[in-house]
Design a protein around this motif. Sequence first.
Motif, PDB file in Angstrom:
ATOM      1  N   SER A  66     -14.616  -3.421 -10.214  1.00 55.35           N
ATOM      2  CA  SER A  66     -14.597  -2.039  -9.737  1.00 55.35           C
ATOM      3  C   SER A  66     -15.932  -1.607  -9.138  1.00 55.35           C
ATOM      4  O   SER A  66     -15.986  -0.677  -8.363  1.00 55.35           O
ATOM      5  N   GLY A  67     -17.027  -2.280  -9.468  1.00 60.28           N
ATOM      6  CA  GLY A  67     -18.322  -1.913  -8.905  1.00 60.28           C
ATOM      7  C   GLY A  67     -18.702  -2.712  -7.672  1.00 60.28           C
ATOM      8  O   GLY A  67     -19.770  -2.510  -7.101  1.00 60.28           O
ATOM      9  N   ASP A  68     -17.853  -3.617  -7.266  1.00 62.93           N
ATOM     10  CA  ASP A  68     -18.170  -4.495  -6.132  1.00 62.93           C
ATOM     11  C   ASP A  68     -18.070  -3.757  -4.798  1.00 62.93           C
ATOM     12  O   ASP A  68     -17.234  -2.870  -4.620  1.00 62.93           O
ATOM     13  N   LEU A  69     -18.922  -4.176  -3.880  1.00 61.02           N
ATOM     14  CA  LEU A  69     -18.796  -3.737  -2.493  1.00 61.02           C
ATOM     15  C   LEU A  69     -17.785  -4.675  -1.847  1.00 61.02           C
ATOM     16  O   LEU A  69     -18.015  -5.878  -1.757  1.00 61.02           O
ATOM     17  N   VAL A  70     -16.665  -4.127  -1.439  1.00 64.08           N
ATOM     18  CA  VAL A  70     -15.608  -4.934  -0.839  1.00 64.08           C
ATOM     19  C   VAL A  70     -15.400  -4.462   0.590  1.00 64.08           C
ATOM     20  O   VAL A  70     -15.281  -3.269   0.852  1.00 64.08           O
ATOM     21  N   VAL A  71     -15.373  -5.414   1.503  1.00 64.16           N
ATOM     22  CA  VAL A  71     -15.162  -5.111   2.912  1.00 64.16           C
ATOM     23  C   VAL A  71     -13.929  -5.874   3.362  1.00 64.16           C
ATOM     24  O   VAL A  71     -13.875  -7.095   3.250  1.00 64.16           O
ATOM     25  N   GLY A  72     -12.938  -5.141   3.844  1.00 66.23           N
ATOM     26  CA  GLY A  72     -11.751  -5.770   4.401  1.00 66.23           C
ATOM     27  C   GLY A  72     -11.904  -5.923   5.903  1.00 66.23           C
ATOM     28  O   GLY A  72     -12.436  -5.037   6.568  1.00 66.23           O
ATOM     29  N   MET A  73     -11.465  -7.050   6.417  1.00 63.07           N
ATOM     30  CA  MET A  73     -11.519  -7.291   7.862  1.00 63.07           C
ATOM     31  C   MET A  73     -10.146  -7.755   8.332  1.00 63.07           C
ATOM     32  O   MET A  73      -9.533  -8.613   7.701  1.00 63.07           O
ATOM     33  N   HIS A  74      -9.701  -7.188   9.420  1.00 61.67           N
ATOM     34  CA  HIS A  74      -8.462  -7.645  10.051  1.00 61.67           C
ATOM     35  C   HIS A  74      -8.752  -7.896  11.526  1.00 61.67           C
ATOM     36  O   HIS A  74      -8.911  -6.949  12.304  1.00 61.67           O
ATOM     37  N   PRO A  75      -8.847  -9.174  11.924  1.00 63.15           N
ATOM     38  CA  PRO A  75      -9.227  -9.500  13.299  1.00 63.15           C
ATOM     39  C   PRO A  75      -8.079  -9.442  14.296  1.00 63.15           C
ATOM     40  O   PRO A  75      -8.273  -9.677  15.474  1.00 63.15           O
ATOM     41  N   GLY A  76      -6.900  -9.124  13.846  1.00 62.38           N
ATOM     42  CA  GLY A  76      -5.728  -9.146  14.719  1.00 62.38           C
ATOM     43  C   GLY A  76      -5.787  -8.121  15.830  1.00 62.38           C
ATOM     44  O   GLY A  76      -6.499  -7.128  15.759  1.00 62.38           O
ATOM     45  N   CYS A  77      -5.023  -8.402  16.851  1.00 66.82           N
ATOM     46  CA  CYS A  77      -4.975  -7.548  18.023  1.00 66.82           C
ATOM     47  C   CYS A  77      -3.675  -7.854  18.752  1.00 66.82           C
ATOM     48  O   CYS A  77      -3.106  -8.928  18.580  1.00 66.82           O
ATOM     49  N   THR A  78      -3.232  -6.924  19.543  1.00 63.61           N
ATOM     50  CA  THR A  78      -2.045  -7.163  20.347  1.00 63.61           C
ATOM     51  C   THR A  78      -2.261  -8.414  21.187  1.00 63.61           C
ATOM     52  O   THR A  78      -3.262  -8.535  21.893  1.00 63.61           O
ATOM     53  N   GLU A  79      -1.332  -9.334  21.103  1.00 65.59           N
ATOM     54  CA  GLU A  79      -1.474 -10.626  21.775  1.00 65.59           C
ATOM     55  C   GLU A  79      -1.671 -10.505  23.282  1.00 65.59           C
ATOM     56  O   GLU A  79      -2.429 -11.249  23.885  1.00 65.59           O
TER      57      GLU A  79
END
Length: 159
Positions: A66-79
């Motif tokens: 719960s104390g962690d720095l979490v970064v979500g990344m989604h590299p997707g894009c319209t093809e």
Amino acid sequence: RNLITLNVLNTKRIEIEDIHVIAQNLNLLRPLGMEPGDEDKSLELWLTPEDICSAERFGERNEIGSGDLVVGMHPGCTENQPWKRWPYRYFAELADLLVARHGAKVLLFIGPDELDAEKEIVSSMKLHLILVTFFKFRISIATMFADIQTFFFFLFGYS
């Protein structure tokens, strides 16, 4: 050509306003004689207990606290619009930087159409990231928000 693209159906010009995309889309009803109304238009997503349990197990397996720095990344894009996509190596560089400087836990959200992104980003990284390859939308959302205090950033690869 118009028949193939259905441009023949574009008979009314709609001005684009500087408002949220949901409000803009609802305004498209006006030329049809419908008023979208003033009620609350905020989005809600209901997660089942199974969705939340799955996300919690994911956090435990990947030692996300719960104390962690979490970064979500989604590299997707319209093809068909690759010019809007941030280069994959930038995701790898940013992820390495966040892990090295801030001890971040970086989650890379990959869908079935982004396997090329996964391969390039993972092979370009020097440090560790956590792969989220769920192809079920609800479980991915639950994974992101099961413990909202841990998420500070979510980066999308689409401009």
